[in-house]
Design a protein around this motif. Structure first.
Motif, PDB file in Angstrom:
ATOM      1  N   ASP A 138      -2.739   0.030 -30.605  1.00 12.85           N
ATOM      2  CA  ASP A 138      -2.782   1.158 -31.373  1.00 12.85           C
ATOM      3  C   ASP A 138      -1.702   2.212 -31.083  1.00 12.85           C
ATOM      4  OD1 ASP A 138      -3.896   3.492 -32.896  1.00 12.85           O
ATOM      5  OD2 ASP A 138      -5.755   2.030 -32.961  1.00 12.85           O
ATOM      6  N   GLY A 139      -0.756   2.405 -32.093  1.00 14.35           N
ATOM      7  CA  GLY A 139      -0.040   3.541 -32.190  1.00 14.35           C
ATOM      8  C   GLY A 139       1.553   3.436 -31.236  1.00 14.35           C
ATOM      9  N   SER A 151      -5.451   6.097 -37.732  1.00 11.37           N
ATOM     10  CA  SER A 151      -5.949   4.492 -37.489  1.00 11.37           C
ATOM     11  C   SER A 151      -6.948   4.125 -38.608  1.00 11.37           C
ATOM     12  CB  SER A 151      -6.784   4.821 -36.146  1.00 11.37           C
ATOM     13  OG  SER A 151      -5.816   5.121 -35.094  1.00 11.37           O
ATOM     14  N   TRP A 179      -5.512   0.465 -40.230  1.00  8.75           N
ATOM     15  CA  TRP A 179      -6.014  -0.627 -39.938  1.00  8.75           C
ATOM     16  C   TRP A 179      -6.607  -1.404 -41.145  1.00  8.75           C
ATOM     17  CZ3 TRP A 179      -4.103  -3.336 -36.156  1.00  8.75           C
ATOM     18  CH2 TRP A 179      -3.785  -2.496 -34.865  1.00  8.75           C
ATOM     19  N   ASP A 209      -2.588   4.365 -27.906  1.00  6.11           N
ATOM     20  CA  ASP A 209      -2.761   5.573 -28.688  1.00  6.11           C
ATOM     21  C   ASP A 209      -3.354   6.860 -28.012  1.00  6.11           C
ATOM     22  OD1 ASP A 209      -2.869   6.561 -31.764  1.00  6.11           O
ATOM     23  OD2 ASP A 209      -4.761   7.305 -30.960  1.00  6.11           O
ATOM     24  N   ASP A 228      -0.423   0.209 -35.582  1.00  2.00           N
ATOM     25  CA  ASP A 228      -1.021   0.652 -37.044  1.00  2.00           C
ATOM     26  C   ASP A 228      -0.061   1.707 -37.459  1.00  2.00           C
ATOM     27  OD1 ASP A 228      -2.261   1.654 -34.743  1.00  2.00           O
ATOM     28  OD2 ASP A 228      -3.803   2.674 -36.082  1.00  2.00           O
ATOM     29  N   HIS A 229       0.594   2.476 -36.667  1.00  2.00           N
ATOM     30  CA  HIS A 229       1.368   3.653 -36.819  1.00  2.00           C
ATOM     31  C   HIS A 229       2.260   3.831 -35.305  1.00  2.00           C
ATOM     32  CE1 HIS A 229      -1.583   5.745 -34.468  1.00  2.00           C
ATOM     33  NE2 HIS A 229      -2.363   5.400 -35.154  1.00  2.00           N
ATOM     34  N   HIS A 283       0.848  11.189 -34.529  1.00  2.78           N
ATOM     35  CA  HIS A 283       1.477   9.722 -35.027  1.00  2.78           C
ATOM     36  C   HIS A 283       2.660   9.821 -35.874  1.00  2.78           C
ATOM     37  CE1 HIS A 283      -3.053   8.664 -35.014  1.00  2.78           C
ATOM     38  NE2 HIS A 283      -2.677   8.762 -33.764  1.00  2.78           N
TER      39      HIS A 283
END
Ligand SMILES: [Zn+2]
Length: 570
Positions: free
Chosen positions: A25-26, A63, A67, A215, A267-268, A473
């Motif tokens: 994540d992230g 998120s 996602w 993240d 996701d980013h 983000h």
């Protein structure tokens, strides 16, 4: 060898191939690339050298929508998830988003229906767990304390027997930052063990698992991409987390079946936060929003009484893990908390034309859509959107005098699909994604900007409304692809998060439903494979049949909302 394998015409299950996806994540190349060059991340380096890689763009870098777009291949206009919360139709109330609100078919649903086996672990926005041809452990939208976050149900007992308490997200606040980091290490250890256990046991054709530590810790530690003289310890936290994940990736590569492809995705991306922006305060200053407390004719107490009554009837709190992780023991003092939490909702609606209720979106108070709408649809609505957009573009950072808004989109410019009606009317893209919309009722109305304040390693981590999240983000996430169907050493240009679901289907020899927005990233795939299994589209793939009725109860939602506000998401 490679060519021979893929040239065969037969489409038996074995030859259709397997895909393993690790979600970080992230995760961002801004951190990964320098560390691979320093030799700190040998497995990331190997994946880039021997596989394909490139930036994975996530147009809505939050998120939940990101996602959801990953798992469906669709934009939010089709899957219906725009943010952490979304307005309830015909109301000023908001609902928390969770997996059940995702209106498009997930990748694992499509694969399951085609008889392929799947295993999905802790992907955000998967609660309640879907019935799949395999297993699924839901992500941080799982209510805290729930024992029903697995499919099949008895997988929960099995995990408990082998691993004890299953951690979806560890405790983040009310402990020193050093302890938060330690809690994430323990979560990573457990998840790694669970991952190997599940792979050993079930051998799914499609497997996916997400790690959240990147993240959460970037929010707390990423003041700048490199050492700025004050952040050495915080940067070291991030480097050691990536190194730990690099070792996990190495252990996965060791057991990767010959016909399987491994993907590493985020996701980013992530980057330093320049400032929090009080968009509601700004709207009030511009005359487009009025607080109820500024209108003596409104009896504010009446609103509060109604809201508190709703909350005290709450007997059980289905608090998502992400909220629980942010607030360990805030159940006490509910009344005061709720009064505070309700404050942003206390607008003088009859004198409000526009308001926020998400990280990047502005809603127009439209006649016929909102209960006390003030803006006529059509010309008046369009003119107001235009005026707000122009004013946002003129908003300058007081520190350097530069614009803080890069672009303002009308919702139809960003999203397309049957769920456009719940999208924000205007969608704000901050300059370099380096700002965050913030609603903190404790801040005086005159305050528009707040600079983030970095924590030391021994500081107790407060909730997000404390302004201590120094990272935020970016749209630029990561994509790495490795395996015998992937062109070695190739660069992937222009990949979008919606491209992953169709690409994974293609890698598994499956056609892509026509509804899917994304494309197959054929430039990263070996031509021999594409000749044997050309990317195909089939009709269908729209709405998902299962779980559409699920929604958190009003009482649950109130409690969750309260906590999300404290985390700074609302
Ligand atoms: Zn994320």
């Amino acid at each position: 060898m490679r060519d021979q394998e893929v040239k065969r015409d037969s489409t038996s299950r074995e030859e259709k191939g397997k895909v393993w996806v690790i979600g970080l994540d992230g995760a961002s190349f801004e951190l990964i690339k320098p560390w691979t060059q320093d030799g700190e991340l040998p497995t990331f380096a190997r994946l880039m050298r021997e596989g394909a890689h490139g930036v994975l763009r996530s147009p809505v870098p939050q998120s939940p929508p990101a996602w959801a777009s990953f798992m469906t291949g669709c934009n939010p206009g089709k899957h219906g998830i725009y943010d952490w919360v979304q307005p309830r139709r015909g109301s000023y109330e908001v609902d928390l988003t969770c997996g059940a609100m995702c209106r498009s078919q997930t990748l694992w649903r499509i694969l399951s229906e085609r008889g392929r086996t799947v295993g999905v672990v802790n992907v955000p926005m998967t609660y309640p767990p879907e019935e799949v041809n395999g297993f699924l452990i839901s992500g941080f939208d799982t209510p805290y304390g729930s024992t029903e976050f697995t499919y099949p149900r008895d997988l929960y007992e099995e995990l408990k027997r082998h691993f004890g308490h299953y951690i979806i997200l560890p405790i983040i606040v009310d402990v020193p930052l050093r302890q938060t980091v330690q809690n994430f290490y323990e979560t990573i250890e457990q998840r790694e063990q669970v991952m190997h256990f599940l792979l050993e046991r079930y051998h799914p054709e499609f497997f996916m698992l997400v790690f959240n530590a990147t993240d959460s810790l970037q929010h707390l530690c990423l003041q700048s991409y490199s050492d700025n003289g004050r952040n050495a310890a915080q940067l070291e936290v991030l480097r050691s987390i990536y190194k730990r994940l690099d070792i996990i990736l190495a252990s996965l590569l060791e057991r990767l079946p010959g016909d399987a492809i491994m993907l590493v995705v985020s996701d980013h991306g992530t980057g330093p936060l320049r400032g929090y922006v009080h968009l509601d305060h700004w709207l009030a200053q511009q005359g487009w929003l009025r607080y109820a407390s500024d209108n003596p004719a409104l009896t504010v107490q009446r609103w509060q009484a109604r809201l508190i009554q709703g909350a005290v009837t709450a007997l059980k709190a289905a608090v998502p893990e992400i909220v629980k992780a942010g607030l360990r023991t805030r159940m006490g003092n509910l009344r005061t908390r709720l009064e505070e939490a309700a404050t942003p909702l206390l607008l003088d609606w009859a004198h409000t034309q526009a308001y926020t209720c998400s990280s990047q979106g502005i809603y127009i108070n439209l006649k016929g859509r909102q209960p006390q709408g003030t803006v006529e649809p059509g010309e008046e609505y369009e003119a107001l959107r235009e005026r707000i957009a122009q004013a946002l573009l003129a908003l300058l950072d007081p520190d350097d005098g530069r614009p803080i808004v890069a672009r303002v989109y009308k919702k139809e410019e960003m999203f397309i699909g049957p769920y456009l009606d719940v999208a924000p009317d205007l969608y704000v893209h901050w300059q370099e994604d380096a700002y965050l919309a913030w609603n903190n009722s404790k801040q005086p109305r005159s305050v528009l900007f707040v600079r983030p304040r970095a924590l030391e390693m021994d500081d107790i981590v407060p909730d997000e409304n404390s302004g201590t999240r120094v990272g935020c983000h970016r749209q630029e996430g990561i994509l790495l692809m490795y395996g015998d169907k992937v062109r070695p050493g190739s660069r992937i240009e222009g990949a979008q998060i919606v491209d992953l679901a169709p690409t994974i289907l293609a890698l598994m020899g499956e056609p892509v439903p026509a509804e899917v927005d994304g494309r197959v990233l054929t430039e990263a795939l070996e031509e021999t494979y594409l000749r044997a299994f050309p990317a195909r589209r089939v009709a269908g793939g729209g709405g998902r049949g299962q779980g559409e009725e699920f929604i958190y109860s009003d009482e649950e939602s109130e409690l969750i909302k309260e906590r999300l506000r404290e985390l700074g998401y609302l």
